[in-house]
Design an enzyme around this catalytic site. Structure first.
Site, PDB file in Angstrom:
ATOM      1  N   CYS A 256     -19.352  59.607-168.985  1.00 55.75           N
ATOM      2  CA  CYS A 256     -18.258  59.252-169.900  1.00 55.75           C
ATOM      3  C   CYS A 256     -18.740  58.651-171.211  1.00 55.75           C
ATOM      4  O   CYS A 256     -17.990  58.616-172.186  1.00 55.75           O
ATOM      5  CB  CYS A 256     -17.310  58.273-169.218  1.00 55.75           C
ATOM      6  SG  CYS A 256     -16.527  58.943-167.729  1.00 55.75           S
TER       7      CYS A 256
ATOM      8  N   HIS B 246     -12.917  54.975-174.843  1.00 50.63           N
ATOM      9  CA  HIS B 246     -12.937  55.936-173.748  1.00 50.63           C
ATOM     10  C   HIS B 246     -11.668  55.750-172.937  1.00 50.63           C
ATOM     11  O   HIS B 246     -11.258  54.618-172.644  1.00 50.63           O
ATOM     12  CB  HIS B 246     -14.175  55.703-172.880  1.00 50.63           C
ATOM     13  CG  HIS B 246     -14.151  56.458-171.590  1.00 50.63           C
ATOM     14  ND1 HIS B 246     -13.862  57.804-171.523  1.00 50.63           N
ATOM     15  CD2 HIS B 246     -14.356  56.050-170.305  1.00 50.63           C
ATOM     16  CE1 HIS B 246     -13.905  58.194-170.261  1.00 50.63           C
ATOM     17  NE2 HIS B 246     -14.190  57.150-169.507  1.00 50.63           N
TER      18      HIS B 246
ATOM     19  N   ASN C 247      -8.614  60.837-167.563  1.00 47.23           N
ATOM     20  CA  ASN C 247     -10.001  60.577-167.967  1.00 47.23           C
ATOM     21  C   ASN C 247     -10.714  61.913-168.163  1.00 47.23           C
ATOM     22  O   ASN C 247     -11.021  62.604-167.201  1.00 47.23           O
ATOM     23  CB  ASN C 247     -10.696  59.745-166.891  1.00 47.23           C
ATOM     24  CG  ASN C 247     -12.130  59.386-167.256  1.00 47.23           C
ATOM     25  OD1 ASN C 247     -12.688  59.897-168.220  1.00 47.23           O
ATOM     26  ND2 ASN C 247     -12.739  58.506-166.471  1.00 47.23           N
TER      27      ASN C 247
END
Length: 331
Positions: A125, A258, A288
């Protein structure tokens, strides 16, 4: 040769001149996801714990390359540049279509680039912040004048659809930015800050891959521990970016974090004393998307007019590895 050295010395940094993104056609609400994959979960359970309401999942002929290509082409169009103007493609991804060739060189071919170079970066990520750092460094060194930096993921390929604690959290998508040399002091990418701690690698990982014989490939996560480290490490990375540039949290005009969990995003906003309308949030609609989440959110906020030229933007991310980092950019 002397002129080449002189021109390299004039390069001061990278600025963002174009943004783009792409999402798979199919979107699933929480209830639709539960019905599609026969999950013992509910919209309330997912929404209250994560803030997620829906996500996009690839289908048909959609791939990491096709999504990355669309995002990159839209970034070129936004910048008013052609593929022939680009020197390199850097792709952050944990879900490439093939072991090799890389997603980057497939995108290079799809764009019609006949020169330059490309490669992928794997930092989960945090991948986009890592790739952005590499692109900025290459521009500062004179290695390239324009670099396409892309984050793309098709995490739906890595999920255990019987594990409701992980499969409801992720979505697929791509985001891209076009970097160009020539930022003056105080403009463009002001600083980036990267970190990793491999001792924490087993908190968030993919069980099985090429080179392993463990059988089924699936994402595994110890959610509470990841959450705890995210809060501490992201706060430290934010402080590092501010201190490096002699700024306070109140100097930040936009945070593009994020998009993993709404509670983490809210916590970082409070740390900076940023009101909620100065934080770009897409986790509710995208879930996500790992390395794609920051450029996806950035593209949305630039195109709808929220983020404007001259705005000071903070980015931060944490992912498997564990890896984490931050970036401070004057748009």
């Amino acid at each position: 040769m002397a002129q080449d050295k002189q021109s390299r010395n004039k390069v001061t940094g990278a600025r963002l001149i174009g943004v783009g993104s792409a999402l798979p056609q199919r979107a699933f609400s929480n209830d639709e996801l539960a019905a599609e994959f026969n999950l013992d979960t509910s919209d309330e359970w997912i929404r209250t714990r994560t803030g997620i309401q829906q996500r996009h999942i690839v289908s048909g002929d959609e791939t990491a390359v096709s999504l990355a290509h669309k995002a990159a082409q839209r970034a070129l169009d936004h910048a008013g540049k052609a593929a022939s103007d680009v020197d390199a493609v850097i792709v952050a991804t944990s879900t490439p279509d093939q072991v090799f060739p890389s997603v980057a060189v497939r995108v290079q071919a799809a764009l019609g680039m006949e020169r330059g170079f490309g490669f992928d970066v794997s930092a989960a990520c945090s991948g986009f912040v890592y790739a952005l750092t590499i692109g900025d460094s290459m521009i500062r060194s004179g290695q390239a004048k324009r670099i396409m930096v892309i984050g793309v993921e098709v995490f739906s390929r890595l999920l255990d659809w019987e594990d409701r604690s992980t499969c409801v959290l992720f979505g697929d998508g791509a985001g891209a930015v076009l970097l160009e040399a020539g930022a003056d002091e105080g403009e463009g990418i002001l600083s980036t800050h990267l970190h990793a701690d491999g001792r924490l690698g087993d908190l968030l990982y993919v069980d099985g891959a090429v080179g392993c014989t463990s059988g089924k490939v699936a994402l595994k996560m110890h959610g509470r521990e990841v959450f705890r480290h995210a809060v501490v490490n992201l706060a430290a990375a934010v402080d590092e970016a501010l201190e490096t540039n002699g700024l306070k949290g109140t100097d930040i005009q936009w945070m593009v974090p994020h998009q993993a969990n709404l509670r983490i995003i809210d916590g970082m906003a409070k740390k900076l004393s940023l009101p909620s309308d100065r934080v770009v949030v897409t986790v509710d609609r995208h879930a996500n998307t790992s390395a794609a989440s920051i450029p996806l959110a950035l593209d949305e906020a630039v195109r709808d007019g929220r983020i404007k030229q001259g705005d000071l933007v903070l980015m931060e991310a944490l992912g498997g590895g564990l890896t984490w980092g931050s970036a401070l950019i004057r748009m």
